[in-house]
Design a protein around this motif. Structure first.
Motif, PDB file in Angstrom:
ATOM      1  N   VAL A 135       0.988  -1.106  -0.162  1.00  0.00           N
ATOM      2  CA  VAL A 135       0.030  -0.039   0.036  1.00  0.00           C
ATOM      3  C   VAL A 135       0.907   1.218  -0.063  1.00  0.00           C
ATOM      4  N   ASP A 136       1.873   1.346   0.858  1.00  0.00           N
ATOM      5  CA  ASP A 136       2.919   2.606   0.845  1.00  0.00           C
ATOM      6  C   ASP A 136       3.587   2.570  -0.593  1.00  0.00           C
ATOM      7  N   PHE A 137       3.846   1.445  -1.270  1.00  0.00           N
ATOM      8  CA  PHE A 137       4.587   1.499  -2.490  1.00  0.00           C
ATOM      9  C   PHE A 137       3.676   2.068  -3.609  1.00  0.00           C
ATOM     10  N   ILE A 138       2.194   1.804  -3.599  1.00  0.00           N
ATOM     11  CA  ILE A 138       1.327   2.361  -4.592  1.00  0.00           C
ATOM     12  C   ILE A 138       1.114   3.541  -4.154  1.00  0.00           C
ATOM     13  N   GLN A 139       0.887   4.018  -2.897  1.00  0.00           N
ATOM     14  CA  GLN A 139       0.727   5.581  -2.555  1.00  0.00           C
ATOM     15  C   GLN A 139       2.020   6.329  -3.089  1.00  0.00           C
ATOM     16  N   ALA A 140       3.130   5.903  -3.192  1.00  0.00           N
ATOM     17  CA  ALA A 140       4.317   6.645  -3.292  1.00  0.00           C
ATOM     18  C   ALA A 140       4.416   6.716  -4.940  1.00  0.00           C
ATOM     19  N   ILE A 141       3.799   5.653  -5.684  1.00  0.00           N
ATOM     20  CA  ILE A 141       3.993   5.740  -7.095  1.00  0.00           C
ATOM     21  C   ILE A 141       3.053   6.827  -7.424  1.00  0.00           C
ATOM     22  N   ILE A 142       1.729   6.532  -6.983  1.00  0.00           N
ATOM     23  CA  ILE A 142       0.716   7.659  -7.354  1.00  0.00           C
ATOM     24  C   ILE A 142       1.137   8.972  -7.107  1.00  0.00           C
ATOM     25  N   LYS A 143       1.795   9.123  -5.843  1.00  0.00           N
ATOM     26  CA  LYS A 143       2.273  10.747  -5.697  1.00  0.00           C
ATOM     27  C   LYS A 143       3.243  10.929  -6.476  1.00  0.00           C
ATOM     28  N   ARG A 144       3.991  10.194  -6.960  1.00  0.00           N
ATOM     29  CA  ARG A 144       5.354  10.568  -7.936  1.00  0.00           C
ATOM     30  C   ARG A 144       4.608  10.819  -9.263  1.00  0.00           C
ATOM     31  N   LEU A 145       3.727  10.099  -9.811  1.00  0.00           N
ATOM     32  CA  LEU A 145       3.057  10.182 -11.068  1.00  0.00           C
ATOM     33  C   LEU A 145       2.346  11.576 -11.075  1.00  0.00           C
ATOM     34  N   ARG A 146       1.708  11.726  -9.901  1.00  0.00           N
ATOM     35  CA  ARG A 146       0.921  13.289  -9.788  1.00  0.00           C
ATOM     36  C   ARG A 146       2.015  14.414  -9.977  1.00  0.00           C
ATOM     37  N   ARG A 147       3.070  14.194  -8.984  1.00  0.00           N
ATOM     38  CA  ARG A 147       4.101  15.253  -9.323  1.00  0.00           C
ATOM     39  C   ARG A 147       4.569  15.571 -10.800  1.00  0.00           C
ATOM     40  N   SER A 148       4.857  14.341 -11.242  1.00  0.00           N
ATOM     41  CA  SER A 148       5.358  14.520 -12.625  1.00  0.00           C
ATOM     42  C   SER A 148       4.291  14.970 -13.824  1.00  0.00           C
ATOM     43  N   LEU A 149       2.899  14.734 -13.492  1.00  0.00           N
ATOM     44  CA  LEU A 149       1.853  15.352 -14.310  1.00  0.00           C
ATOM     45  C   LEU A 149       2.032  16.572 -14.092  1.00  0.00           C
ATOM     46  N   ASP A 150       1.714  17.319 -12.731  1.00  0.00           N
ATOM     47  CA  ASP A 150       1.907  18.677 -12.474  1.00  0.00           C
ATOM     48  C   ASP A 150       3.062  19.214 -13.076  1.00  0.00           C
ATOM     49  N   LYS A 151       4.062  18.589 -13.340  1.00  0.00           N
ATOM     50  CA  LYS A 151       5.259  19.624 -13.993  1.00  0.00           C
ATOM     51  C   LYS A 151       5.342  19.196 -15.409  1.00  0.00           C
ATOM     52  N   GLN A 152       4.263  18.553 -16.056  1.00  0.00           N
ATOM     53  CA  GLN A 152       3.978  18.125 -17.339  1.00  0.00           C
ATOM     54  C   GLN A 152       5.211  17.956 -18.045  1.00  0.00           C
ATOM     55  N   THR A 153       6.422  17.200 -17.325  1.00  0.00           N
ATOM     56  CA  THR A 153       7.348  16.875 -17.938  1.00  0.00           C
ATOM     57  C   THR A 153       7.352  15.683 -18.886  1.00  0.00           C
ATOM     58  N   LEU A 165      11.244  -8.718  -6.148  1.00  0.00           N
ATOM     59  CA  LEU A 165       9.908  -8.202  -5.493  1.00  0.00           C
ATOM     60  C   LEU A 165      10.123  -7.703  -4.134  1.00  0.00           C
ATOM     61  N   VAL A 166      11.106  -7.157  -4.045  1.00  0.00           N
ATOM     62  CA  VAL A 166      11.297  -6.864  -2.217  1.00  0.00           C
ATOM     63  C   VAL A 166      11.080  -5.276  -2.280  1.00  0.00           C
ATOM     64  N   TYR A 167      10.240  -4.729  -1.323  1.00  0.00           N
ATOM     65  CA  TYR A 167      10.159  -3.198  -1.349  1.00  0.00           C
ATOM     66  C   TYR A 167      11.108  -2.672  -0.612  1.00  0.00           C
ATOM     67  N   HIS A 168      11.592  -1.204  -1.116  1.00  0.00           N
ATOM     68  CA  HIS A 168      12.532  -0.479  -0.503  1.00  0.00           C
ATOM     69  C   HIS A 168      12.222   0.782  -0.423  1.00  0.00           C
ATOM     70  N   ILE A 169      12.641   1.557   0.375  1.00  0.00           N
ATOM     71  CA  ILE A 169      12.491   3.181   0.375  1.00  0.00           C
ATOM     72  C   ILE A 169      13.663   3.845   0.629  1.00  0.00           C
ATOM     73  N   LEU A 170      14.213   4.895  -0.217  1.00  0.00           N
ATOM     74  CA  LEU A 170      15.357   5.418   0.068  1.00  0.00           C
ATOM     75  C   LEU A 170      15.138   6.826   0.539  1.00  0.00           C
ATOM     76  N   LYS A 171      15.673   7.249   1.637  1.00  0.00           N
ATOM     77  CA  LYS A 171      15.544   8.349   2.101  1.00  0.00           C
ATOM     78  C   LYS A 171      16.584   9.363   2.133  1.00  0.00           C
ATOM     79  N   LYS A 172      16.555  10.583   2.015  1.00  0.00           N
ATOM     80  CA  LYS A 172      17.476  11.724   1.665  1.00  0.00           C
ATOM     81  C   LYS A 172      18.427  11.076   0.767  1.00  0.00           C
ATOM     82  N   HIS A 173      17.852  10.826  -0.363  1.00  0.00           N
ATOM     83  CA  HIS A 173      18.797  10.385  -1.636  1.00  0.00           C
ATOM     84  C   HIS A 173      19.099  11.293  -2.808  1.00  0.00           C
ATOM     85  N   SER A 174      18.332  12.333  -2.665  1.00  0.00           N
ATOM     86  CA  SER A 174      18.627  13.282  -4.053  1.00  0.00           C
ATOM     87  C   SER A 174      18.160  14.632  -3.251  1.00  0.00           C
TER      88      SER A 174
END
Length: 167
Positions: A21-39, A151-160
């Protein structure tokens, strides 16, 4: 897979549900950000072509800049990479935009910094280690969520980096 391995798999799903669920929410958030920027979405080949053109342009500018003796200061730079390219031990096809700080902070030196540099050069501060102002992130991008090839889920913090400054 053997039949015994397949039979045990459904028991693992409830433990991984929150992570998925966290992974799916993060992907949706990233997609929304990229659509907002219209990259524009480019293939890997197109990005490599753009990066090559940018590198050629930057290297020719850098030569001219060095001849004039000017520097560009501390700036945020970005590059398209595969998560595996970060060399953190993850094997995945997931891609990201990696932002990092580059450049010089000489222009940001205060009188204090100049005094420390002079005292160090004159060996008045031999035992003390004096740090110079350096170009570093002052804020970081949101966490990066991804699945590796196993298929192991990971989160990178302070990576970029999100913003840069002379620290």
């Amino acid at each position: 897979f053997s039949l015994s391995q397949t039979a045990n798999m459904p028991e693992d799903y409830p433990d991984q549900f929150d992570e998925v669920v966290d992974f799916i929410q993060a992907i949706i958030k990233r997609l929304r950000r990229s659509l907002d920027k219209q990259t524009p979405i480019f293939s890997r080949w197109e990005r490599n072509q753009q990066n090559a053109a940018t590198n050629i342009e930057n290297s020719s500018k850098k030569g001219r800049r060095n001849q004039k003796g000017k520097n560009r200061g501390c700036v945020l730079t970005e590059i398209h990479l595969n998560v595996t390219d970060l060399d953190l031990g993850y094997e995945t096809k997931e891609e990201l935009i990696f932002r990092y700080c580059s450049g010089s902070c000489d222009a940001a030196e205060t009188t204090y910094d100049k005094i420390l540099k002079n005292l160090t050069r004159k060996k008045k501060l031999v035992t003390d280690k004096v740090r110079r102002a350096c170009c570093r992130p002052t804020a970081f991008d949101d966490d990066l969520s991804f699945l590796d090839d196993n298929l192991v889920y990971h989160i990178l913090k302070k990576h970029s980096a999100k913003r840069c400054g002379c620290i």
